[in-house]
Design a protein around this motif. Structure first.
Motif, PDB file in Angstrom:
ATOM      1  N   GLY B  15       4.370 -13.278   5.841  1.00 33.78           N
ATOM      2  CA  GLY B  15       3.538 -13.343   4.638  1.00 33.78           C
ATOM      3  C   GLY B  15       2.136 -12.852   4.921  1.00 33.78           C
ATOM      4  O   GLY B  15       1.948 -11.690   5.280  1.00 33.78           O
ATOM      5  N   ILE B  16       1.169 -13.764   4.787  1.00 30.75           N
ATOM      6  CA  ILE B  16      -0.227 -13.355   4.940  1.00 30.75           C
ATOM      7  C   ILE B  16      -0.802 -13.637   6.319  1.00 30.75           C
ATOM      8  O   ILE B  16      -1.798 -13.042   6.714  1.00 30.75           O
ATOM      9  CB  ILE B  16      -1.132 -14.049   3.890  1.00 30.75           C
ATOM     10  CG1 ILE B  16      -1.019 -15.579   3.988  1.00 30.75           C
ATOM     11  CG2 ILE B  16      -0.776 -13.594   2.503  1.00 30.75           C
ATOM     12  CD1 ILE B  16      -1.967 -16.301   3.057  1.00 30.75           C
ATOM     13  N   GLY B  38       4.296  -7.800   4.305  1.00 27.47           N
ATOM     14  CA  GLY B  38       4.379  -9.269   4.264  1.00 27.47           C
ATOM     15  C   GLY B  38       5.593  -9.674   3.434  1.00 27.47           C
ATOM     16  O   GLY B  38       5.670  -9.339   2.254  1.00 27.47           O
ATOM     17  N   THR B  40       6.703 -11.870   1.527  1.00 29.57           N
ATOM     18  CA  THR B  40       6.292 -13.033   0.745  1.00 29.57           C
ATOM     19  C   THR B  40       7.400 -13.619  -0.138  1.00 29.57           C
ATOM     20  O   THR B  40       7.277 -14.739  -0.609  1.00 29.57           O
ATOM     21  CB  THR B  40       5.078 -12.656  -0.133  1.00 29.57           C
ATOM     22  OG1 THR B  40       5.362 -11.416  -0.803  1.00 29.57           O
ATOM     23  CG2 THR B  40       3.842 -12.472   0.718  1.00 29.57           C
ATOM     24  N   VAL B 245       4.292  -5.926  -0.035  1.00 32.45           N
ATOM     25  CA  VAL B 245       4.762  -7.312  -0.117  1.00 32.45           C
ATOM     26  C   VAL B 245       6.082  -7.336  -0.877  1.00 32.45           C
ATOM     27  O   VAL B 245       6.377  -6.414  -1.648  1.00 32.45           O
ATOM     28  CB  VAL B 245       3.736  -8.228  -0.832  1.00 32.45           C
ATOM     29  CG1 VAL B 245       2.561  -8.542   0.074  1.00 32.45           C
ATOM     30  CG2 VAL B 245       3.256  -7.609  -2.142  1.00 32.45           C
ATOM     31  N   PHE B 252      -1.228 -12.643  -2.518  1.00 36.81           N
ATOM     32  CA  PHE B 252      -1.426 -12.000  -1.217  1.00 36.81           C
ATOM     33  C   PHE B 252      -2.801 -11.346  -1.157  1.00 36.81           C
ATOM     34  O   PHE B 252      -3.540 -11.488  -0.178  1.00 36.81           O
ATOM     35  CB  PHE B 252      -0.329 -10.950  -0.996  1.00 36.81           C
ATOM     36  CG  PHE B 252      -0.485 -10.143   0.258  1.00 36.81           C
ATOM     37  CD1 PHE B 252       0.031 -10.612   1.459  1.00 36.81           C
ATOM     38  CD2 PHE B 252      -1.154  -8.929   0.255  1.00 36.81           C
ATOM     39  CE1 PHE B 252      -0.117  -9.880   2.626  1.00 36.81           C
ATOM     40  CE2 PHE B 252      -1.308  -8.189   1.416  1.00 36.81           C
ATOM     41  CZ  PHE B 252      -0.785  -8.666   2.603  1.00 36.81           C
ATOM     42  N   GLY B 256      -5.124 -13.303   1.074  1.00 39.38           N
ATOM     43  CA  GLY B 256      -5.122 -12.450   2.263  1.00 39.38           C
ATOM     44  C   GLY B 256      -6.510 -12.028   2.716  1.00 39.38           C
ATOM     45  O   GLY B 256      -6.762 -11.880   3.910  1.00 39.38           O
TER      46      GLY B 256
END
Lengths: 274, 274
Positions: B15-16, B38, B40, B245, B252, B256
């Motif tokens: 993810g982040i 990422g 996510t 993503v 994000f 992020g």
């Protein structure tokens, strides 16, 4: 598709939390067979978008449908909030979520002081509880709050002591001040934190757990549609309960027993990709 | 596949969190283009099985490889722990994880009192840090501890105050007692909690963040293989950094920026299904 009263009830959830709903279903409808799918390879849903949660929900439903379910229960609040209309449009069997029954119970309990709703970021952002409550009573005052740390706390078993109490205070102090008299536990994990939640909001606030209300709604619907399992069809040891997961089953079987309130003999890993 | 010094460096994470590794890479190698993915839609990896994390990692790598990367950095500790050998076997470009560089830094820092490792349940269960540390120094004493609540705390931005401090005390009190003198922050989210971690373990314990060690290892490897980007090839505004993503990009981009330490202008949602 023919709906057959002999078919099982299908239940899906993002993981283990929905076992609290299954537990209520098994208590309310002891003659029914059930199939439970926990999407443990993609859990949690609560921090993901409605778009992705809907995509996952449709695939979960398809898996259960292929196994002959006569009714689908969406045990996950986030999936109920994001995907119920899409599931109802796509499936040839009745589909029930946990939000409508929970909202109805809250409206029966409130004494006019306003209803609080706590849930995942996805559930709260969707506004589904707010809409369901206002559909039942346009004058009801609703205050909703996302409590993202409650899920990891419940999964870790940190349900008593200083940490969950401090976290609950951080999230819930506003409810006490705002005169809310009824609080919906809008996530299947939250009943495990009932003790600290009750301590923070105080004894005058009624806590609503959607699981029992959902089980009752399922019983009523099956009765209306003539789909209740005929008791004579049951094997001597009681009806079958099967469990499927999308990641390895060990943790589900172990932690899940705490949610279901009885041992889970086994769960089958299925390789769903979506 | 031809490895071209003009190609970008690929970085993937659940993810982040991996943005902390990208940040170190951008600081150490300012001429390099980067592609960051990422995942996510399936985050987090830390609570999932090695089998599932490996499957996701191979698909993430495939996506980046199709876009012409010259080297892959696995920024996620859990994915590095579970999938590095599978990725190295499957990919025609060099693959680096964050564990080896982090372990090497810890061995350089320890004064013989033992090395602690904190990470997700998946990372700790894999034993990857323990193996990397013992490969570098068979006599090193290693104590590892999973800290599953640190990720949600960091994602929520609860990085200071009573709650993270209490949680850190619960997890880390043992390290202080055991005479550990070096502690590896074995998850990309944990540097955000450095303040409370340092407060609990005390000033005599050195905290190791794998991000910088990984950036250094990437720089050395690119140099050795003649794959460093030729500075003359850079556009005037600096090299390109693209973000992908698997769920909607809004969160994000917003959260992020805290991890990357600079704004993320945009991220493209890609519909990966696996």
């Amino acid at each position: 598709m023919r709906q057959d009263s002999h078919g099982p009830i299908g239940v899906f959830d993002s993981g283990i939390g929905g076992l609290t709903v299954l537990k209520a279903l098994m208590a309310r409808l002891p003659h029914e067979r059930t199939l439970y799918l926990g999407d443990t390879a993609r859990v949690p849903y609560g921090t993901k978008s409605g778009e992705v949660v809907t995509r996952y929900s449709l695939k979960n439903a398809e898996f259960l449908l292929e196994r002959g379910i006569k009714l689908l229960v969406v045990a996950c609040n986030t999936a109920s909030a994001a995907a119920l209309p899409a599931l109802q449009a796509a499936l040839p069997v009745p589909v029930l979520g946990v939000i409508e029954p929970g909202a109805r119970t809250a409206l029966q309990r409130t004494r006019g002081g306003g209803v609080g709703v706590i849930g995942t970021p996805g559930t709260v952002r969707s506004g589904a509880y707010q809409r369901a409550l206002e559909a039942g009573d346009p004058k009801v005052a609703v205050k909703a709050m996302a409590c993202p740390l409650f899920v990891p706390l419940a999964e870790e078993g940190w349900t008593t002591g200083d940490v969950p109490l401090l976290v609950a205070r951080e999230y819930l102090a506003g409810f006490a001040r705002d005169g809310v008299d009824t609080l919906v536990l809008g996530c299947t994990h939250y009943p495990l934190l009932k003790g600290v939640i009750a301590e923070v909001v105080g004894p005058h606030v009624s806590l609503v757990d959607s699981a029992e209300a959902t089980a009752e709604a399922v019983a009523v619907l099956l009765g209306e549609k003539g789909l209740l399992a005929p008791p004579a069809s049951q094997p001597a040891g009681g009806p079958e309960h099967a469990f499927f997961v999308t990641d390895v089953p060990e943790r589900f079987v172990e932690v899940g027993a705490r949610f279901l309130g009885r041992p889970i003999p086994s769960a089958e890993q299925v390789d769903l990709r979506f």
